[in-house]
Design a protein around this motif. Structure first.
Motif, PDB file in Angstrom:
ATOM      1  N   LEU A  86       0.800  -1.253   0.126  1.00  0.00           N
ATOM      2  CA  LEU A  86      -0.009  -0.021   0.168  1.00  0.00           C
ATOM      3  C   LEU A  86       0.525   1.242   0.047  1.00  0.00           C
ATOM      4  N   GLU A  90       1.256  11.639   2.561  1.00  0.00           N
ATOM      5  CA  GLU A  90       1.014  12.394   3.779  1.00  0.00           C
ATOM      6  C   GLU A  90       0.456  13.825   3.329  1.00  0.00           C
ATOM      7  N   GLN A  98      -2.557  10.463   6.811  1.00  0.00           N
ATOM      8  CA  GLN A  98      -2.035   9.898   5.660  1.00  0.00           C
ATOM      9  C   GLN A  98      -3.433   9.466   4.944  1.00  0.00           C
ATOM     10  N   ARG A  99      -3.460   9.558   3.506  1.00  0.00           N
ATOM     11  CA  ARG A  99      -4.306   8.983   2.759  1.00  0.00           C
ATOM     12  C   ARG A  99      -3.930   7.820   1.865  1.00  0.00           C
ATOM     13  N   PHE A 100      -4.440   6.489   2.213  1.00  0.00           N
ATOM     14  CA  PHE A 100      -3.983   5.280   1.710  1.00  0.00           C
ATOM     15  C   PHE A 100      -4.468   5.099   0.169  1.00  0.00           C
ATOM     16  N   GLY A 101      -3.823   4.444  -0.595  1.00  0.00           N
ATOM     17  CA  GLY A 101      -4.333   3.668  -1.879  1.00  0.00           C
ATOM     18  C   GLY A 101      -5.010   2.412  -1.676  1.00  0.00           C
ATOM     19  N   THR A 102      -5.764   1.860  -2.636  1.00  0.00           N
ATOM     20  CA  THR A 102      -6.461   0.450  -2.268  1.00  0.00           C
ATOM     21  C   THR A 102      -5.497  -0.705  -2.386  1.00  0.00           C
TER      22      THR A 102
END
Lengths: 110, 112
Positions: A86, A90, A98-102
């Motif tokens: 993943l 930031e 933090q925003r995550f990808g799939t």
């Protein structure tokens, strides 16, 4: 819409093959992180990479902010590399989040 | 190595019941986070905190409350649990900008 997009969604490799995992983002960011997650397990940080190229053993991370992309290269894959990878961007000023990808689900077969 | 401990590791709750997920970190990190992970969605940020007494809404805060009574502890509270909140929940901590995150082992919650 989704601010962090990862590709491919899944990948099967023969042991010894190389892989390139991609992360594209559509918003400004402070930095990019890559994480590894074992099946059913927690997440472990692989790289914190605000820009440029970083190496760790068989792994290489490259972040190009201007092009809004980051990649993770795995060389000479091993069965123990199997799991989900993943990326997370930031964001924030006085405080960060933090925003995550799939994620990319990787399976390395013997 | 930073230590982040979540409890319980597994929880079965009934619809309408109250659920509290706990997280403890022993490395004096300022920032703490709650995420949920669902197939097809990756990790989504629910609430986060920059220090004791502070909580901030993440991307999907509806139906959840958070509490940070001390530097070490960060709780996620479901006042009225619903089946849509069945998921795996992860807590994480970090020093802040330009520092990596450390994750707990996760809590598997089933709401029946």
């Amino acid at each position: 819409g989704q601010q962090v997009q990862q590709s491919p969604a899944s990948l099967v490799l023969q042991e010894g093959e190389n892989a390139e995992l991609q992360c594209n983002f559509s918003t400004s960011l402070n930095s990019m992180q890559w994480f590894y997650q074992r099946p059913g397990g927690s997440l472990v940080s692989l790289f914190y990479n605000p820009s440029g190229t970083k190496h760790s053993g068989r792994l290489t991370s490259t972040t190009v902010i201007k092009e809004r992309r980051s990649s993770l290269h795995i060389s000479s894959s091993q069965t123990t590399d199997s799991g989900t990878y993943l990326c997370a961007l930031e964001r924030g000023n006085s405080g960060t989040y933090q925003r995550f990808g799939t994620g990319t689900k990787l399976q390395v077969v013997p | 190595e930073a230590a982040v401990t979540q409890s319980p590791r597994n929880k079965v709750a009934v619809t309408g019941g109250k659920v509290t997920l706990s997280c403890n970190q022993t490395n004096n990190h300022n920032n703490m986070y709650w995420y949920r992970q669902d197939t097809g969605h990756g990790l989504r940020l629910i609430h986060y905190s920059y220090g004791a007494g502070s909580t901030e809404k993440g991307d999907i805060p509806d139906g959840y409350k958070a509490s940070r009574p001390s530097q070490e502890n960060f709780s996620l509270i479901l006042e009225l649990a619903t089946p849509s909140q069945t998921s795996v929940y992860f807590c994480a901590s970090g020093l802040g900008s330009q520092n990596t995150l450390y994750f707990g082992a996760g809590t598997r919650l089933s709401v029946l």
